[in-house]
Design a protein around this motif. Structure first.
Motif: not given
Length: 372
Positions: A144-151
């Protein structure tokens, strides 16, 4: 199938009712294998091992969801297997799991299934920020990884080796909770109380059960949703469903585990029927009775980190913990500790919720566990 601590506690419950037990697990020092009458030391898809398990067994269950579903299908052709391979296969895949929740009319987090680069490009903006989770083999915060943007999403998908994933919208959480049900072959179902959970680093740290642990209306909604999910699977066995309670008071389902669950361990000390006895009863075709919570309870997970609090590996000060009233210590018989490894749990029971919380916080201080 499976030789970890959940299998160990199931074996103890089965033996207390007079049953002989057999465990299939490749680890010669597996916690369940060490206490079972028979230990088949092979891999889960080993045909000779499966044949030995069939020879020893009248009915077969599993202690963790990542036992290969084909192995359960092979066993199920010859013996009753609960839970069945179809239910386990759904629980092994987050995308299938969420589709099942939706079919059952139970709300889950807004999400998208990602299997290709084109899926990545089509992700709706409202799903960010979010949590990217592998569809398979993720547990205790792994995969599991948190992501904030498309990049960040693209980099996270690369980090996860571009395996099929589910992207879930990050929701404003107020609390987490879970419900454990047991369902028999004839559809009869009972449940443990809805329990409040606290996770740290993706691993369950604390569970509380009893008056005040959760608002009554929230608990009732979680129980109703869990029963619907179990009925939708025509499930047989013990099933845990985990939920998020959002800041606006709404409830969304997170995931399910087709087995007894860490959050139900308190039932061995605080209920007249534990989750493991319920598992035995569903497997053996015995009557199910509604468990009664006779004491409020708090459970603390005991991770391997506690064995290294002074630097070198050494047992925690159990004598100080066991001097506290209402404390029940369960160690899993694992031969070595390591950070993050579940080595045991501690349950505190008492006459009132406040008394239980006070003792649990004392035990946490003694062990070096962060207060809650």
């Amino acid at each position: 199938m499976g030789g970890g601590q959940l299998g160990r506690m199931f074996v103890h419950a089965a033996q207390r009712l007079g049953y002989f037990t057999a465990v299939l697990d490749p680890d010669p020092a597996s916690p369940a294998g060490l206490v079972s009458h028979y230990h088949v030391k092979t891999g889960y898809l080993d045909q000779d091992g499966l044949a030995q398990l069939l020879q020893r067994s009248a009915a077969i269950t599993t202690e963790f969801e990542n036992v290969p579903a084909p192995a359960l299908a092979t066993l199920g052709a010859h013996r009753p297997v609960a839970p069945g391979p179809d239910a386990v296969a759904i629980a092994q895949d987050r995308a299938q799991e969420k589709a099942h929740f939706i079919r059952c009319g139970v709300a889950c987090a807004p999400h998208a299934v990602l299997e290709s680069a084109s899926d990545l490009e089509r992700v709706p903006e409202h799903l960010l920020p979010g949590i990217l989770k592998t569809s398979r083999l993720g547990y205790d915060g792994k995969g599991q990884l948190r992501v904030a943007t498309r990049d960040e999403l693209a980099r996270a998908w690369d980090d996860l080796k571009k395996v099929p994933c589910v992207l879930e919208q990050l929701l404003p959480l107020a609390a987490e909770c879970s419900v454990i049900v047991a369902r028999s072959h004839d559809g009869a179902m009972v449940h443990l109380p809805a329990q409040w959970n606290l996770h740290r680093g993706g691993i369950l740290a604390v569970t509380e059960a009893g008056t005040g642990a959760l608002p009554e209306a929230t608990a009732a909604r979680a129980i109703e949703a869990t029963r619907a999910i179990a009925d939708g699977l025509r499930y047989v066995g013990v099933l845990c469903v985990e939920f998020f309670l959002l800041q606006d008071g709404s409830l969304v389902v997170n995931e399910m585990a087709p087995r007894p669950h860490n959050s139900g361990h308190y039932s061995m000390d605080a209920c007249d029927v534990s989750q493991f006895e319920l598992q035995v009863r569903t497997l053996a075709g015995l009557p199910l009775v509604q468990p009664r919570l006779h004491s409020p309870a708090i459970m603390l997970n005991l991770l391997g980190d506690l064995w290294f609090s002074g630097g070198a590996e050494a047992p925690p000060p159990w004598e100080q913990v066991l001097a506290l009233p209402g404390v029940h210590l369960h160690l899993y018989g694992k031969l070595s500790a390591r950070p993050g490894r579940k080595m045991g749990h501690l349950t505190v029971t008492g006459a009132t919720t406040d008394a239980v919380r006070g003792i649990a916080l004392q035990a946490a201080r003694v062990l070096g566990i962060e207060p809650f």
